[in-house]
Design a protein around this motif. Structure first.
Motif, PDB file in Angstrom:
ATOM      1  N   ALA A   1     -43.122 -28.524 -10.398  1.00 22.52           N
ATOM      2  CA  ALA A   1     -42.161 -28.799 -11.322  1.00 22.52           C
ATOM      3  C   ALA A   1     -40.728 -28.490 -10.967  1.00 22.52           C
ATOM      4  O   ALA A   1     -39.782 -28.884 -11.404  1.00 22.52           O
ATOM      5  CB  ALA A   1     -42.629 -28.105 -12.734  1.00 22.52           C
ATOM      6  N   GLY A   2     -40.608 -27.271 -10.274  1.00 19.92           N
ATOM      7  CA  GLY A   2     -39.053 -26.883  -9.702  1.00 19.92           C
ATOM      8  C   GLY A   2     -38.462 -27.903  -8.926  1.00 19.92           C
ATOM      9  O   GLY A   2     -37.136 -27.844  -9.343  1.00 19.92           O
ATOM     10  N   ILE A   3     -39.150 -28.749  -8.124  1.00 18.24           N
ATOM     11  CA  ILE A   3     -38.169 -29.619  -7.609  1.00 18.24           C
ATOM     12  C   ILE A   3     -37.288 -30.663  -8.295  1.00 18.24           C
ATOM     13  O   ILE A   3     -36.755 -31.336  -8.106  1.00 18.24           O
ATOM     14  CB  ILE A   3     -38.864 -30.268  -6.479  1.00 18.24           C
TER      15      ILE A   3
ATOM     16  N   PHE B   1     -42.630 -26.505 -15.784  1.00 23.32           N
ATOM     17  CA  PHE B   1     -43.907 -26.451 -16.616  1.00 23.32           C
ATOM     18  C   PHE B   1     -44.048 -25.221 -17.703  1.00 23.32           C
ATOM     19  O   PHE B   1     -44.463 -25.178 -18.604  1.00 23.32           O
ATOM     20  CB  PHE B   1     -45.194 -26.595 -15.675  1.00 23.32           C
ATOM     21  N   ARG B   2     -43.502 -24.109 -16.871  1.00 27.88           N
ATOM     22  CA  ARG B   2     -43.402 -22.630 -17.594  1.00 27.88           C
ATOM     23  C   ARG B   2     -42.225 -22.278 -18.172  1.00 27.88           C
ATOM     24  O   ARG B   2     -42.107 -21.070 -18.927  1.00 27.88           O
ATOM     25  CB  ARG B   2     -44.220 -21.852 -16.445  1.00 27.88           C
ATOM     26  N   ASP B   3     -41.113 -23.068 -17.907  1.00 29.65           N
ATOM     27  CA  ASP B   3     -39.789 -22.478 -18.496  1.00 29.65           C
ATOM     28  C   ASP B   3     -40.155 -22.762 -20.080  1.00 29.65           C
ATOM     29  O   ASP B   3     -41.054 -23.573 -20.781  1.00 29.65           O
ATOM     30  CB  ASP B   3     -38.739 -23.673 -18.388  1.00 29.65           C
TER      31      ASP B   3
ATOM     32  N   PHE C   1     -56.121 -29.059 -17.782  1.00 24.62           N
ATOM     33  CA  PHE C   1     -56.650 -27.596 -17.379  1.00 24.62           C
ATOM     34  C   PHE C   1     -58.114 -27.840 -17.762  1.00 24.62           C
ATOM     35  O   PHE C   1     -58.651 -28.351 -19.094  1.00 24.62           O
ATOM     36  CB  PHE C   1     -55.916 -26.581 -18.186  1.00 24.62           C
ATOM     37  N   GLY C   2     -59.197 -27.674 -16.846  1.00 27.64           N
ATOM     38  CA  GLY C   2     -60.647 -27.602 -16.980  1.00 27.64           C
ATOM     39  C   GLY C   2     -60.936 -29.046 -16.644  1.00 27.64           C
ATOM     40  O   GLY C   2     -62.168 -29.321 -16.525  1.00 27.64           O
ATOM     41  N   GLU C   3     -60.320 -30.194 -16.089  1.00 27.92           N
ATOM     42  CA  GLU C   3     -60.627 -31.179 -15.596  1.00 27.92           C
ATOM     43  C   GLU C   3     -60.660 -31.278 -14.413  1.00 27.92           C
ATOM     44  O   GLU C   3     -59.514 -30.631 -13.618  1.00 27.92           O
ATOM     45  CB  GLU C   3     -59.585 -32.523 -16.267  1.00 27.92           C
ATOM     46  N   ALA C   4     -61.342 -31.979 -13.557  1.00 28.41           N
ATOM     47  CA  ALA C   4     -61.402 -32.385 -12.105  1.00 28.41           C
ATOM     48  C   ALA C   4     -60.110 -33.066 -11.735  1.00 28.41           C
ATOM     49  O   ALA C   4     -59.742 -34.023 -12.371  1.00 28.41           O
ATOM     50  CB  ALA C   4     -62.720 -32.881 -11.552  1.00 28.41           C
TER      51      ALA C   4
ATOM     52  N   VAL D   1     -42.527 -26.425  -2.451  1.00 25.01           N
ATOM     53  CA  VAL D   1     -41.358 -26.489  -2.914  1.00 25.01           C
ATOM     54  C   VAL D   1     -41.481 -26.708  -4.424  1.00 25.01           C
ATOM     55  O   VAL D   1     -42.019 -27.256  -5.003  1.00 25.01           O
ATOM     56  CB  VAL D   1     -40.781 -27.805  -2.409  1.00 25.01           C
ATOM     57  N   GLY D   2     -40.814 -25.685  -5.095  1.00 27.94           N
ATOM     58  CA  GLY D   2     -40.555 -25.363  -6.791  1.00 27.94           C
ATOM     59  C   GLY D   2     -42.035 -25.347  -7.239  1.00 27.94           C
ATOM     60  O   GLY D   2     -42.122 -25.992  -8.250  1.00 27.94           O
ATOM     61  N   THR D   3     -42.880 -24.525  -6.666  1.00 29.44           N
ATOM     62  CA  THR D   3     -44.197 -24.228  -7.460  1.00 29.44           C
ATOM     63  C   THR D   3     -44.132 -22.811  -7.453  1.00 29.44           C
ATOM     64  O   THR D   3     -44.089 -22.017  -6.592  1.00 29.44           O
ATOM     65  CB  THR D   3     -45.269 -24.939  -6.859  1.00 29.44           C
TER      66      THR D   3
ATOM     67  N   GLY E   1     -47.350 -21.545  -7.901  1.00 26.15           N
ATOM     68  CA  GLY E   1     -48.458 -21.024  -6.941  1.00 26.15           C
ATOM     69  C   GLY E   1     -49.338 -20.357  -7.807  1.00 26.15           C
ATOM     70  O   GLY E   1     -50.259 -19.631  -7.085  1.00 26.15           O
ATOM     71  N   ILE E   2     -49.618 -20.948  -9.019  1.00 25.92           N
ATOM     72  CA  ILE E   2     -50.687 -20.307  -9.978  1.00 25.92           C
ATOM     73  C   ILE E   2     -51.631 -21.330 -10.192  1.00 25.92           C
ATOM     74  O   ILE E   2     -52.782 -20.723 -10.413  1.00 25.92           O
ATOM     75  CB  ILE E   2     -50.044 -20.168 -11.405  1.00 25.92           C
ATOM     76  N   VAL E   3     -51.573 -22.421 -10.116  1.00 28.08           N
ATOM     77  CA  VAL E   3     -52.593 -23.412 -10.659  1.00 28.08           C
ATOM     78  C   VAL E   3     -53.358 -23.818  -9.238  1.00 28.08           C
ATOM     79  O   VAL E   3     -52.931 -24.201  -8.310  1.00 28.08           O
ATOM     80  CB  VAL E   3     -51.801 -24.838 -11.333  1.00 28.08           C
ATOM     81  N   TYR E   4     -54.730 -23.867  -9.385  1.00 29.27           N
ATOM     82  CA  TYR E   4     -55.535 -24.209  -8.448  1.00 29.27           C
ATOM     83  C   TYR E   4     -56.232 -25.545  -9.023  1.00 29.27           C
ATOM     84  O   TYR E   4     -56.343 -25.805  -9.994  1.00 29.27           O
ATOM     85  CB  TYR E   4     -56.676 -23.086  -8.393  1.00 29.27           C
ATOM     86  N   PRO E   5     -56.789 -26.310  -7.954  1.00 29.03           N
ATOM     87  CA  PRO E   5     -56.878 -25.947  -6.439  1.00 29.03           C
ATOM     88  C   PRO E   5     -55.537 -26.285  -5.796  1.00 29.03           C
ATOM     89  O   PRO E   5     -55.492 -26.003  -4.702  1.00 29.03           O
ATOM     90  CB  PRO E   5     -58.047 -26.922  -5.897  1.00 29.03           C
ATOM     91  N   ALA E   6     -54.757 -26.729  -6.276  1.00 32.26           N
ATOM     92  CA  ALA E   6     -53.261 -27.146  -5.640  1.00 32.26           C
ATOM     93  C   ALA E   6     -52.769 -25.882  -4.934  1.00 32.26           C
ATOM     94  O   ALA E   6     -52.460 -26.112  -3.699  1.00 32.26           O
ATOM     95  CB  ALA E   6     -52.171 -27.460  -6.555  1.00 32.26           C
TER      96      ALA E   6
ATOM     97  N   PRO F   1     -36.419 -20.371  -5.780  1.00 28.89           N
ATOM     98  CA  PRO F   1     -35.668 -19.244  -6.213  1.00 28.89           C
ATOM     99  C   PRO F   1     -36.251 -17.748  -6.374  1.00 28.89           C
ATOM    100  O   PRO F   1     -35.355 -16.889  -6.237  1.00 28.89           O
ATOM    101  CB  PRO F   1     -34.961 -19.665  -7.480  1.00 28.89           C
ATOM    102  N   GLU F   2     -37.427 -17.933  -6.581  1.00 32.49           N
ATOM    103  CA  GLU F   2     -38.027 -16.450  -6.654  1.00 32.49           C
ATOM    104  C   GLU F   2     -39.502 -16.412  -5.980  1.00 32.49           C
ATOM    105  O   GLU F   2     -39.935 -17.224  -5.514  1.00 32.49           O
ATOM    106  CB  GLU F   2     -38.310 -16.301  -8.197  1.00 32.49           C
ATOM    107  N   ASP F   3     -39.655 -14.948  -5.644  1.00 34.81           N
ATOM    108  CA  ASP F   3     -41.310 -14.878  -5.110  1.00 34.81           C
ATOM    109  C   ASP F   3     -42.488 -15.493  -6.103  1.00 34.81           C
ATOM    110  O   ASP F   3     -42.269 -15.590  -7.244  1.00 34.81           O
ATOM    111  CB  ASP F   3     -41.449 -13.397  -4.951  1.00 34.81           C
ATOM    112  N   THR F   4     -43.417 -15.775  -5.335  1.00 37.19           N
ATOM    113  CA  THR F   4     -44.526 -16.273  -6.285  1.00 37.19           C
ATOM    114  C   THR F   4     -45.958 -15.682  -5.400  1.00 37.19           C
ATOM    115  O   THR F   4     -45.595 -14.883  -4.284  1.00 37.19           O
ATOM    116  CB  THR F   4     -44.820 -17.825  -5.977  1.00 37.19           C
ATOM    117  N   PRO F   5     -47.118 -15.851  -5.904  1.00 37.34           N
ATOM    118  CA  PRO F   5     -48.158 -15.163  -5.074  1.00 37.34           C
ATOM    119  C   PRO F   5     -48.487 -15.816  -3.851  1.00 37.34           C
ATOM    120  O   PRO F   5     -49.168 -15.382  -3.010  1.00 37.34           O
ATOM    121  CB  PRO F   5     -49.303 -15.796  -6.175  1.00 37.34           C
TER     122      PRO F   5
END
Ligand code: BV8
Length: 252
Positions: A28-30, A39-41, A166-169, A191-193, A195-200, A219-223
């Motif tokens: 979503a960041g891009i 998405f999380r703002d 969420f919860g859908e394939a 770019v602009g994620t 990094g929380i949502v799997y399997p992406a 702009p910030e660190d992620t997992p």
């Protein structure tokens, strides 16, 4: 905000110029610089009190189909009023400068395609498409009776946005193509994620295991930061054009 091109390491530029296959995982960041809230703002106005992670679920639609339908209508109207930004356009330009560039997006806004990217894998669907809840097939026209959600003209069931909740394939072919692309990436950008949502979020690891150079533009660190060969901290609308200029300035 500008980004200092001089901070781009020579080794990074060399490997990017030599890359046969560049892969980009976007989030979503891009689209933030296009005016689309991430998405999380914090959501604005009427939707500020809702958690998007709660709304983007089959359970929420089951419990309150009109609320979920209206949320997506609000988002669709917001997206219809914006366009691609410099970050989307830089990726479309990069596609013309490397042998092969695959964009894997978690976004449902279609802005990569609008910017001119031609190889786009939509992991989470697209808000411009609507499908029948029961038959799980795309519906392009229906009678507007004022009922929300509208009804499927074939079976009378509810219509819903063609997005992955969420919860859908994820769409199996899209996920398969995204995994295959990630395993053959010489350079893999996130770019602009967050990094929380799997399997992406597992895709950068596929690139790492296959020996690709992984690069985070955020702009910030992620997992995902831990896995990165390089991290460029800044807005993608500034960083991506700076990368294209630094790597292919002689072509301009
Ligand atoms: C599934 C569509 C299984 C709808 C979305 C492990 C394996 C598999 C599943 C799971 C797992 N662990 C947990 C799960 C379950 C779940 C999950 O991952 N939960 C998370 C929260 C822990 N995954 C799922 O449910 C997936 N389904 O696996 O099903 C299955 C298998 C077989 C059969 C049945 C079931 C489905 C996930 C898809 C959900 N749908 N979207 C909609 O949009 O409404 S995901 C949603 O989050 C959006 O698509 C969004 O793109 C995505 C990820 O968020 P980001 O894009 O990263 O956005 P975010 O706001 O988080 O971050 C923005 C970033 O941008 C920030 O870092 C910010 O700093 C940065 N930024 C800000 N400004 C800028 C910027 N960057 C650059 N430039 C700027 N200017």
């Amino acid at each position: 905000m500008s980004f200092d091109m001089m901070s781009l390491p020579d080794e990074f530029i060399r490997r990017l110029r030599e890359a046969k296959h560049v892969v980009v995982l976007s989030g979503a960041g891009i689209s933030a610089e296009s005016g689309v809230p991430t998405f999380r703002d914090a959501q604005t106005g009427l939707w500020a009190k809702y958690d998007p992670q709660e709304l983007a679920t089959p359970e929420a639609f089951q419990r309150n189909p009109q609320l979920v339908w209206d949320w997506y209508t609000w988002r669709r109207n917001l997206i219809s009023g914006v366009g691609p930004n410099h970050g989307h356009r830089a990726l479309a330009q990069m596609e013309r400068l490397v042998p092969r560039l695959t964009v894997i997006t978690q976004n449902i806004d279609g802005l990569h395609q609008q910017a001119g990217s031609t190889d786009v894998i939509e992991l989470h669907g697209n808000l411009s498409r609507t499908k029948c809840l029961n038959e799980d097939r795309i519906v392009e026209q229906w009678e507007e009776t004022g009922e929300r959600p509208p009804r499927c003209p074939h079976c009378g069931g509810y219509l819903r946005p063609d997005v992955v909740w969420f919860g859908e394939a994820l769409p199996p072919l899209a996920l398969h193509r995204a995994m295959a692309a990630s395993r053959t990436a010489d350079v893999f950008f996130t770019v602009g994620t967050s990094g929380i949502v799997y399997p992406a979020a597992s895709l950068p690891m596929e690139a790492v295991e296959a020996g690709g150079m992984v690069v985070e533009v955020n702009p910030e660190d992620t997992p995902l930061t831990h896995w990165m060969t390089y991290t460029f901290r800044g807005p993608s609308g500034a960083v991506l054009p700076a990368i294209v200029s630094a790597a292919w300035s002689e072509t301009f």
